[in-house]
Design an enzyme around this catalytic site. Sequence first.
Site, PDB file in Angstrom:
ATOM      1  N   ASP A 264      -2.209 -53.578  -4.293  1.00 25.11           N
ATOM      2  CA  ASP A 264      -3.432 -52.928  -4.733  1.00 25.11           C
ATOM      3  C   ASP A 264      -4.175 -53.908  -5.650  1.00 25.11           C
ATOM      4  OD1 ASP A 264      -5.473 -51.142  -5.080  1.00 25.11           O
ATOM      5  OD2 ASP A 264      -4.228 -49.473  -5.701  1.00 25.11           O
ATOM      6  N   TRP A 265      -5.342 -53.512  -6.031  1.00 23.41           N
ATOM      7  CA  TRP A 265      -6.259 -54.353  -6.824  1.00 23.41           C
ATOM      8  C   TRP A 265      -5.562 -54.878  -8.099  1.00 23.41           C
ATOM      9  CZ3 TRP A 265     -11.811 -54.925  -6.195  1.00 23.41           C
ATOM     10  CH2 TRP A 265     -12.459 -55.490  -7.295  1.00 23.41           C
TER      11      TRP A 265
END
Length: 711
Positions: A264-265
């Site tokens: 994820d980011w």
Amino acid sequence: MSRLCHSLLWAALLASPAAAQNLDSLLARMTLEEKLGQLNLLSANGRASPEQMQLVRAGKLGGLFNVIGAENTTPVQRIAVTESRLKIPLLFGLDVIHGYRTIFPIPLAEAGTFDPEVAEATARAAGAEAAAAGINWTYAPMVDIARDPRWGRIAEGSGEDPYLGSLMAAARVRGFQQSIFATVKHFAGYGAAEAGREYNETEISERTMREIYLPPFKAAVDAGVASVMSAFNDIAGVPSSGNAWLTDTVLRREWGFKGFVVSDWTSVAELMQHGIAGSQAEAGRRALTAGVDMDMQSGIYIDALAALVRSNRIPMAVVDTAVMHVLRAKLYLGLFRDPYRARPQPASAELRALARRAANESIVLLKNDRGLLPLAKTATIAVIGPLADSKEEPLGPWHTQGQAQDVVTVLQGIRSRASGVQVVYAQGAGVEDTSTAGFAAAVAAAKRANVAVLVLGERGDMSGEAASRSSLGLPGVQQQLLEAVAATGTPVVLVLMNGRPLIVEWASDHVPAILETWFLGVEAGNAIADVLFGDVNPSGRLPVTFPRVLGQVPIYYNHRNTGRPYDANNKFTSKYIDVPNTPRYPFGFGLSYTTLAYSDLKLSAPRARVTDTVTATVTVANTGKREGTEVVQLYVRDEVASVSPRVRELKAFQRVTLKPGESRAVSLRVAVRDLWFIGLDMKPVVEPGTFHVYVGPNSAEGLETSFECIP
Ligand code: BGC
């Protein structure tokens, strides 16, 4: 392409010696930096920056996301396939969650359709629209099971149930992957964030993980999902983005996942904040060796891992494996032969029609005293509330390229429907207003009308990422507005718009009619008007439990019995002293404008082996005056097992449309092998013994029978 074809193709391609050879020789020609480049994923801001284009040229980027429009993806892809040394095409990702430009209902709403075909259709449409804009990879479906409505991302998933969640997950993967890659996320347990607080830690036992949180991911993998996104949360201290048990043992070894894992980011960099890595390099090493192939937005793999590989602290084989996962996916998507993937724009009329159908099916009728709904088309209607004429909010969270101008508001929907009616409108207050200055106009409007439709709830951005709430009531002065309008004596229809279950105790006790409409997307107003005027009979069901008070949270239907199950008359049972254990509205609940009756529940056999399938048949009769669609639900309870069973688990359902007076025998099949739980040895097992079967309209009602599972 059929489901079967899809996974077969994937398998065939991966097995194809020619393709494999090409990729092997490509890998052999790659420098270490080029390999790490394939594992590097960065966000653009609408279009690639000059620095990002330079990275592409240098072979240091495997994909970009948030590049909007084919006019922006095409030139960067051209750099990748003509100017970079190895000419490896890029992936273009985007969060196409519930639509690209044409926004469909939020996933939680759509789960309430109990109609995987609709979810597949909207995902297919969203994928096609995104593909026409140069996107080849979406970060959806989000399949996190969520039992805590404080958590804002509950809006993005399918609610609390692993069976419904699994069907929706697979349907969405099939839909998206007609045209673009899907990503199942967030692996895993993100929805269990303690106290519903975003990004918080989780404590999930392996049993609960396998029984509740993992099944939708497994369903997505079985449906051929191309990528898996690792989550932000830690599980008992081990962050999901550096968790070899999740991304290697379970995902690759047990499930045989062949695609690639993306972080994820900045979740790779966040391993430092989690405190399991003291440096960027260590964070990268931990994530990559755990099986996170691609680093989203941290830039750590490309910046910090080469030195570790050169000093043998990360084996080259680990890098090669990750690179091959990404390259194979690109090959499978056809990017090497068709990097630009010019795709036609799907017809707008069809997209809108689908958006309306999905929205129609998502609406849940929570209450309808004395048949206040549907409304007559000849009345004076006061349309009131901060969301009544909002064009922005029905888009909900994560609406990517959705535009407020495309939205039909409730007011517009009602006006365009009801030529014979008089409509008076007053906003009353804003969503989070503290001022009651607009109340007088709202009250005056209600007084002039035969009925008041109040559209209340949350702003679209009050759910989704980073949108946890510590209270679940109507925000601002909306509760007061509701009470002020109700006090006029004009009957009130409460139309709720929200991204999570709300606590609506007062309304449930005092307002005659309540519709839960979530965030329905561009056709919200038309779909709601269809239901208000009875052109559509509501058929949505709650995919998540509605609590009475916040103190009941987490509250969900498939809980265990405890040693002292709830008894209202016995203080020393598992309960509160100030509120019943029961929810306000149970999972699976939803009313209709018609009435339905269940009778004659029968099973195909009184005994069954694990290899058998049991068929439950029940007669469902439409005893009312309108055609209606019932969601017939089948739940099972294992009576005695070596691990305390859950009181009910959804195992089958079917939507059935019945004409007035019609009755039909409805059959629901359950494979006995699907009645597994995680045994004492942590392996799935179905134990012989009695299984109770409940068939009815929701998780709290229904007819009951049972069968014996024999060895
Ligand atoms: C979210 C993901 C999303 C990613 C890329 C993150 O903040 O958690 O769900 O896919 O951003 O936009």
